[in-house]
Write a protein that holds these residues in place. Structure first.
Motif, PDB file in Angstrom:
ATOM      1  N   THR A  20       0.847  -1.194   0.000  1.00 38.83           N
ATOM      2  CA  THR A  20       0.000   0.000   0.000  1.00 38.83           C
ATOM      3  C   THR A  20       0.884   1.246   0.000  1.00 38.83           C
ATOM      4  N   LEU A  68      -6.277   1.923  -4.174  1.00 37.70           N
ATOM      5  CA  LEU A  68      -6.697   1.454  -2.852  1.00 37.70           C
ATOM      6  C   LEU A  68      -6.596   2.594  -1.853  1.00 37.70           C
ATOM      7  N   ASP A  69      -7.746   3.034  -1.360  1.00 29.68           N
ATOM      8  CA  ASP A  69      -7.826   3.975  -0.255  1.00 29.68           C
ATOM      9  C   ASP A  69      -7.903   3.131   1.010  1.00 29.68           C
ATOM     10  N   VAL A  70      -6.875   3.214   1.859  1.00 22.75           N
ATOM     11  CA  VAL A  70      -6.800   2.304   3.007  1.00 22.75           C
ATOM     12  C   VAL A  70      -7.878   2.569   4.048  1.00 22.75           C
ATOM     13  N   THR A  71      -8.624   3.669   3.902  1.00 26.24           N
ATOM     14  CA  THR A  71      -9.728   3.938   4.834  1.00 26.24           C
ATOM     15  C   THR A  71     -11.045   3.368   4.329  1.00 26.24           C
ATOM     16  N   TRP A  76     -10.610  -2.297   0.186  1.00 31.09           N
ATOM     17  CA  TRP A  76      -9.891  -3.471   0.705  1.00 31.09           C
ATOM     18  C   TRP A  76     -10.545  -4.762   0.212  1.00 31.09           C
ATOM     19  N   ASN A  95       1.758  -3.090   4.731  1.00 32.08           N
ATOM     20  CA  ASN A  95       0.921  -1.940   5.076  1.00 32.08           C
ATOM     21  C   ASN A  95       1.836  -0.725   5.251  1.00 32.08           C
ATOM     22  N   GLY A 123      -6.004   2.239   8.881  1.00 38.17           N
ATOM     23  CA  GLY A 123      -5.651   1.720   7.569  1.00 38.17           C
ATOM     24  C   GLY A 123      -4.893   0.411   7.679  1.00 38.17           C
ATOM     25  N   ARG A 126      -7.336  -2.319   8.991  1.00 39.83           N
ATOM     26  CA  ARG A 126      -8.192  -2.821   7.906  1.00 39.83           C
ATOM     27  C   ARG A 126      -7.419  -3.799   7.006  1.00 39.83           C
ATOM     28  N   GLY A 127      -6.182  -3.451   6.680  1.00 40.89           N
ATOM     29  CA  GLY A 127      -5.386  -4.344   5.839  1.00 40.89           C
ATOM     30  C   GLY A 127      -5.171  -5.697   6.485  1.00 40.89           C
TER      31      GLY A 127
END
Length: 277
Positions: A20, A68-71, A76, A95, A123, A126-127
């Motif tokens: 990411t 990919l927006d990690v929020t 995801w 990450n 973030g 979530r990953g």
């Protein structure tokens, strides 16, 4: 072998890697380092046009790049679906995505705290939540969470950044314990300041802190390429806490071995920050 395929390193088993924050900075350097070894890398980032760690265009095969927006839970889920369809599994989750922030407790607003926590800590959460079930089913794999020296050493004026990076350190250690029975490893990366475009993301009301940190980044002797090479070396050595540069190792050693000297240094830095403000 296709012309755009990475050069294979003799004796190296190709790994499937997702990174990411891969459009620039350390993420781009890590992507290049993994590919140089012959690994297959899915480079993900919130920006639509990938850049390399020198802030210039980088050539990616279209299928090697994913927004990919990690929020975003939806993003995801899409990343997981892409990995499952393309590879059927994953060997390394990196990450790395993050932003710069901070500020003295009576200067930085709660909106700044919520922003940096949502990206730099949640973030990563979530990953990990997305890919851990796959790694456990495989009974193999490695999670690499990029924190910061700020996760171990906590200078004044950076409470929010220190807190989220310390959270990433704690999360990673916890995952290491939970996932060991499944032969899944977890490593956290804690670099000191190095030259990157991270400060482009800086926001916050504490302008004095912003000036200090920007200067430290811009004058650092370390490059993103050097940090990436040290990260891969740390993974090769099986390190769970990777301190990839001499400055990070020295600061962590000082805190562990001479607490009084460490506290004195931190307090003097705090005083200087107040003078600048």
């Amino acid at each position: 072998m296709p012309e755009d395929a990475p050069e294979r390193v003799e004796g190296h088993t190709t790994r499937r890697v997702l990174v990411t924050g891969a459009a620039s900075g350390l993420g781009a350097a890590l992507t290049a380092a993994f590919r140089a070894r012959g690994d297959e890398v899915l480079a993900t980032d919130v920006v639509s046009t990938p850049l390399d760690h020198r802030d210039g265009p980088v050539e990616h095969r279209e299928h090697d790049v994913l927004r990919l927006d990690v929020t975003s839970d939806d993003d995801w889920a899409a990343a997981l679906a892409t990995v499952e369809e393309r590879w059927g599994g994953l060997d390394i989750l990196v990450n790395n995505a993050g932003v710069a922030g901070g500020g003295r407790i009576d200067v930085a607003g709660l909106d700044e705290w919520e922003w940096i926590t949502g990206i730099n800590l949640f973030g990563v959460v979530r990953g990990c939540r997305t890919f851990v079930p796959m790694l456990k089913r495989q009974r193999s794999g490695q999670i690499v969470n990029v924190a910061s020296l700020a996760g171990l050493v906590h200078p004044a004026g950076m409470a929010s950044y220190n807190a989220v990076k310390a959270g990433v350190v704690a999360l990673t250690e916890t995952l290491g314990h939970e996932l060991a029975p499944y032969d899944v490893g977890a490593s956290v990366v804690c670099p000191s300041y190095f030259r990157t475009n991270l400060m482009d993301s800086l926001r916050g009301a504490d302008e004095a802190l912003g000036g200090v940190v920007t200067a430290l980044v811009e004058t650092s002797p370390f490059t993103a390429d050097e940090i990436a090479a040290a990260v891969l070396a740390g993974l090769d050595a099986g390190e769970e806490v990777i301190l990839p540069d001499p400055a990070a190792r020295a600061a962590w050693e000082l805190k562990q071995t001479d607490r009084a000297a460490y506290v004195d240094q931190m307090r003097r830095q705090a005083a200087r920050l107040d003078q600048l403000a």
